[in-house]
Design a protein around this motif. Structure first.
Motif, PDB file in Angstrom:
ATOM      1  N   GLN A  41       0.969  -1.235   0.045  1.00 11.93           N
ATOM      2  CA  GLN A  41      -0.008  -0.013   0.124  1.00 11.93           C
ATOM      3  C   GLN A  41       0.863   1.287   0.003  1.00 11.93           C
ATOM      4  O   GLN A  41       1.755   1.316   0.848  1.00 11.93           O
ATOM      5  N   SER A  44      -3.388   5.693  -0.256  1.00 15.08           N
ATOM      6  CA  SER A  44      -4.882   5.209  -0.437  1.00 15.08           C
ATOM      7  C   SER A  44      -4.681   4.034  -1.219  1.00 15.08           C
ATOM      8  O   SER A  44      -5.852   3.340  -1.211  1.00 15.08           O
ATOM      9  N   ALA A  79      -9.733  -9.477  -5.750  1.00 12.01           N
ATOM     10  CA  ALA A  79     -11.164  -9.263  -5.488  1.00 12.01           C
ATOM     11  C   ALA A  79     -11.572  -9.957  -4.011  1.00 12.01           C
ATOM     12  O   ALA A  79     -12.065  -9.534  -3.186  1.00 12.01           O
ATOM     13  N   LEU A  82      -9.780  -8.280  -1.155  1.00 10.85           N
ATOM     14  CA  LEU A  82     -10.594  -6.922  -0.665  1.00 10.85           C
ATOM     15  C   LEU A  82     -11.822  -7.226  -0.011  1.00 10.85           C
ATOM     16  O   LEU A  82     -12.054  -6.768   1.054  1.00 10.85           O
ATOM     17  N   ALA A  83     -12.642  -8.193  -0.646  1.00 10.46           N
ATOM     18  CA  ALA A  83     -13.604  -8.688   0.172  1.00 10.46           C
ATOM     19  C   ALA A  83     -13.491  -9.082   1.556  1.00 10.46           C
ATOM     20  O   ALA A  83     -14.314  -8.944   2.465  1.00 10.46           O
ATOM     21  N   LYS A  85     -11.006  -8.533   3.550  1.00  9.36           N
ATOM     22  CA  LYS A  85     -10.391  -7.715   4.368  1.00  9.36           C
ATOM     23  C   LYS A  85     -11.422  -6.290   4.591  1.00  9.36           C
ATOM     24  O   LYS A  85     -11.460  -5.236   5.392  1.00  9.36           O
ATOM     25  N   GLU A  86     -12.911  -6.429   3.868  1.00 11.40           N
ATOM     26  CA  GLU A  86     -13.729  -5.547   3.757  1.00 11.40           C
ATOM     27  C   GLU A  86     -13.139  -4.187   3.467  1.00 11.40           C
ATOM     28  O   GLU A  86     -13.624  -3.102   4.076  1.00 11.40           O
ATOM     29  N   LEU A  87     -12.305  -4.123   2.334  1.00  3.68           N
ATOM     30  CA  LEU A  87     -11.738  -2.773   1.991  1.00  3.68           C
ATOM     31  C   LEU A  87     -12.378  -2.262   0.537  1.00  3.68           C
ATOM     32  O   LEU A  87     -12.966  -2.945  -0.010  1.00  3.68           O
ATOM     33  N   ASP A  88     -12.648  -1.163   0.722  1.00  5.93           N
ATOM     34  CA  ASP A  88     -13.094  -0.373  -0.515  1.00  5.93           C
ATOM     35  C   ASP A  88     -12.263   0.929  -0.828  1.00  5.93           C
ATOM     36  O   ASP A  88     -12.035   1.756  -0.170  1.00  5.93           O
ATOM     37  N   CYS A  89     -11.122   0.502  -1.762  1.00  2.37           N
ATOM     38  CA  CYS A  89     -10.099   1.367  -2.060  1.00  2.37           C
ATOM     39  C   CYS A  89      -9.649   1.234  -3.320  1.00  2.37           C
ATOM     40  O   CYS A  89      -9.952   0.411  -4.026  1.00  2.37           O
ATOM     41  N   PRO A  90      -8.984   2.413  -3.694  1.00  5.75           N
ATOM     42  CA  PRO A  90      -8.489   2.179  -5.288  1.00  5.75           C
ATOM     43  C   PRO A  90      -7.341   1.180  -5.216  1.00  5.75           C
ATOM     44  O   PRO A  90      -6.531   0.826  -4.248  1.00  5.75           O
TER      45      PRO A  90
END
Length: 118
Positions: A41, A44, A79, A82-83, A85-90
């Motif tokens: 990372q 963001s 995907a 991200l799911a 880890k419940e992440l919503d980022c670029p």
């Protein structure tokens, strides 16, 4: 390249990314959809990095081995990550080419880092 050479290359890229200000989140992340060599990372943006280590170019450029099929596996794995880890980022998909000689001589290391490779 052997698996140990690949692991060595991944470690070199991890160090490279840390020096560039990235925070390393995962190494060799596996799930049912596939594997991602490094997840890092910077600010963001979450970067999913495929590392290819080569000691010669007789079989072509390392990036040429990140085929459409491999890209799709990486996207699905990303995907899932991200799911889970419940992440919503670029996000960004990068390729790191590690060039070295067979003995991994310190002076022979060169890293080509391709942001947004696919």
């Amino acid at each position: 390249m052997s698996r140990s050479a690949g692991t060595w290359g991944e470690a070199q890229v991890a160090n490279y990314l840390r020096k560039k200000g990235y925070r390393l989140l995962a190494h060799s992340y596996h799930c049912r959809f596939g594997e991602v060599d490094l997840i890092a990372q910077k600010r963001s943006v979450l970067c999913f990095v495929e590392v290819k280590t080569r000691s010669n170019l007789s079989m072509g450029l390392p990036r040429e081995y990140v085929t459409a099929q491999k890209q799709e596996k990486i996207r699905k794995t990303a995907a899932f990550y991200l799911a889970s880890k419940e992440l919503d980022c670029p996000v960004r998909f990068d390729v790191a080419e590690v060039y070295t000689d067979e003995a991994h001589t310190p002076g022979s290391l060169r890293i080509e880092y391709l942001e947004n490779a696919f």
